[in-house]
Design a protein around this motif. Sequence first.
Motif, PDB file in Angstrom:
ATOM      1  N   ALA A 449       0.825  -1.207   0.000  1.00 23.96           N
ATOM      2  CA  ALA A 449       0.000   0.000   0.000  1.00 23.96           C
ATOM      3  C   ALA A 449       0.858   1.255   0.000  1.00 23.96           C
ATOM      4  N   ARG A 450       1.920   1.271   0.823  1.00 24.23           N
ATOM      5  CA  ARG A 450       2.791   2.443   0.839  1.00 24.23           C
ATOM      6  C   ARG A 450       3.515   2.599  -0.487  1.00 24.23           C
ATOM      7  N   GLY A 451       3.966   1.497  -1.070  1.00 25.95           N
ATOM      8  CA  GLY A 451       4.656   1.586  -2.359  1.00 25.95           C
ATOM      9  C   GLY A 451       3.774   2.170  -3.442  1.00 25.95           C
ATOM     10  N   ILE A 452       2.494   1.762  -3.490  1.00 24.39           N
ATOM     11  CA  ILE A 452       1.582   2.313  -4.490  1.00 24.39           C
ATOM     12  C   ILE A 452       1.318   3.790  -4.217  1.00 24.39           C
ATOM     13  N   ALA A 453       1.199   4.160  -2.936  1.00 33.69           N
ATOM     14  CA  ALA A 453       0.993   5.577  -2.594  1.00 33.69           C
ATOM     15  C   ALA A 453       2.180   6.418  -3.031  1.00 33.69           C
ATOM     16  N   VAL A 454       3.396   5.941  -2.787  1.00 33.68           N
ATOM     17  CA  VAL A 454       4.598   6.675  -3.200  1.00 33.68           C
ATOM     18  C   VAL A 454       4.677   6.769  -4.712  1.00 33.68           C
ATOM     19  N   ALA A 455       4.275   5.685  -5.425  1.00 30.26           N
ATOM     20  CA  ALA A 455       4.285   5.718  -6.889  1.00 30.26           C
ATOM     21  C   ALA A 455       3.335   6.776  -7.422  1.00 30.26           C
ATOM     22  N   GLY A 458       2.302  10.322  -3.489  1.00 28.31           N
ATOM     23  CA  GLY A 458       1.706  10.612  -2.198  1.00 28.31           C
ATOM     24  C   GLY A 458       2.452   9.940  -1.069  1.00 28.31           C
ATOM     25  N   THR A 459       1.788   9.859   0.098  1.00 29.78           N
ATOM     26  CA  THR A 459       2.383   9.243   1.282  1.00 29.78           C
ATOM     27  C   THR A 459       1.330   8.408   1.987  1.00 29.78           C
ATOM     28  N   LEU A 460       1.819   7.451   2.771  1.00 33.02           N
ATOM     29  CA  LEU A 460       0.960   6.633   3.623  1.00 33.02           C
ATOM     30  C   LEU A 460       1.662   6.470   4.953  1.00 33.02           C
ATOM     31  N   ALA A 461       0.976   6.843   6.029  1.00 33.61           N
ATOM     32  CA  ALA A 461       1.581   6.798   7.353  1.00 33.61           C
ATOM     33  C   ALA A 461       0.552   6.330   8.360  1.00 33.61           C
ATOM     34  N   CYS A 462       1.067   5.826   9.486  1.00 33.48           N
ATOM     35  CA  CYS A 462       0.214   5.418  10.598  1.00 33.48           C
ATOM     36  C   CYS A 462       0.153   6.573  11.584  1.00 33.48           C
ATOM     37  N   ALA A 487       9.110   6.127 -10.121  1.00 33.00           N
ATOM     38  CA  ALA A 487       9.764   5.012  -9.453  1.00 33.00           C
ATOM     39  C   ALA A 487       9.979   5.371  -8.000  1.00 33.00           C
ATOM     40  N   PRO A 488       9.390   4.644  -7.071  1.00 35.74           N
ATOM     41  CA  PRO A 488       9.507   5.003  -5.669  1.00 35.74           C
ATOM     42  C   PRO A 488      10.883   4.679  -5.136  1.00 35.74           C
ATOM     43  N   PRO A 489      11.301   5.314  -4.067  1.00 36.51           N
ATOM     44  CA  PRO A 489      12.567   4.953  -3.446  1.00 36.51           C
ATOM     45  C   PRO A 489      12.477   3.562  -2.862  1.00 36.51           C
TER      46      PRO A 489
END
Length: 498
Positions: A449-455, A458-462, A487-489
């Motif tokens: 989920a975080r990888g798709i958000a970064v792609a 955007g961002t995904l955090a708790c 390409a995400p980091p």
Amino acid sequence: MRAPDGRLRTTSLRLRTVVAILVLLAVLLTGLVVAVEAVLGVRLRAQVEDRLRDRASAAAALVGVLDADDLADRLSAQGLSVRIVQPDGAAVEAGPTPAQLRAGPPDPKALPAPVPAEEGSSAAGSTASGARITSSSVHEDDGVLTLRSDLDDGTRITLTAGTRDVQETLAQLGWVMGGASAAFLGVAVVGVVVVVRRTLRPLDEVTAAARSIAGGDRGRRLRPARTDTEIGRVATAFDEMLDAVEGAEAQAVAAEERVRAFLSDAAHELRTPVAGVRAAADTLVRNGDDDPTTREVLAVHVVRQADRAARLVDDMLTMARLDRGIDLERRPTDLVPWLDTEVDRLRLRLPLTTIRVETPDTSVEADVDPDRLAQVVGNLVDNAARATGPEGTVRIGLTDTVDGPVLTVEDDGPGIASVDRERVFDRLVRLEDARDARSGGAGLGLPIARGIAVAHGGTLACGEVGDLGGAVFVLRLPSSAHVHAVAPPPLVPGASAR
């Protein structure tokens, strides 16, 4: 500068610097010698010419007072070659010949005795009968300087003086200055070598530091006192390069450790369903066709374990695509109806879980890949359902901000401790191993989920504990997403289930 074959030229910098400085000094000294000789030669020749003009002026004043022979004798007594042509064409010559003047200055003993001053004293007062110079010309040829003067009474006086002494003086000066220049260059060689060696000593320190670092002293740095000089800039760039190399080395080691841990965890995760399939197959082989009920139970078990293994393989492939840079099929999407549709699907898949949706009355536009974004929401809701249990409550909220859409997923489960809120995004990490193992979670949902958000940019955090008392995950999307896939980091190996 590189050689024709592309290799860097490695000529000694000290030698090139010393040679360049000495060549420059030699050129400057040669130019100085030539300039001094030229200026001094012009000055000395001007003095000889002035002397001839003075004698010509004095002779013009005595024309008509002294006869031509006496005047020629007086002028020749001063070492000059004299030729006087009278108005009637008669010529009188006296003194050394031009050839003798070229050979060198005349011997004073060989010169005729000057006429006593008292012999011409009576005539000295009769300067009124003298003549005036109407024109004159100077000519120099092979060591002699000739002045030709025309008088207003028709007399022509030609005076010639040798310039050999001038040439000898210039030659001696050239030898003196040449010797002094050679001695100066000799001293300069020693001085330049010493100065260049001391000046380039920091390069030796750079070399020693590089070899020390290559030998294992990774923490050594040059740390220049000044960074605005040439050596300072080189040392600073060297330190920055070492910092980057050391950081890259640390990242490479950490990445290798993460890969090893990921492979180990993935193998462990796959071993469980494979072992279940093997056990069921062995049981089927032993029992044969005698017990239909047992065969049915074992077949269901095989299907479940194979499905679990297939999901794990799919998640691992998705993580690999995210690491390489996943391609997104972006298109303008209104997130409000899109979210309602996705929630309806989740309710069908999770009938015992209460899923509430809070969306604004207006549309929320975003340039996203709806299918990939649905995967993010699905993973977050699945994670929340596993945390809350079969009959838990999950709330999904959507808001539109200045920076872009914000989607939150909140549950009423036990929540996540603050020390674990970042660790849950590590791959194959579980906060409650037993429950996740029963639920089939492998710990890849949140990293995906975080990888798709970064792609998406955007961002995904708790986040902090929400109103329901459980965990809160916040997905932020950009207000204007890029059209091309990003390409995400490299993601920190992470997990989703708790």
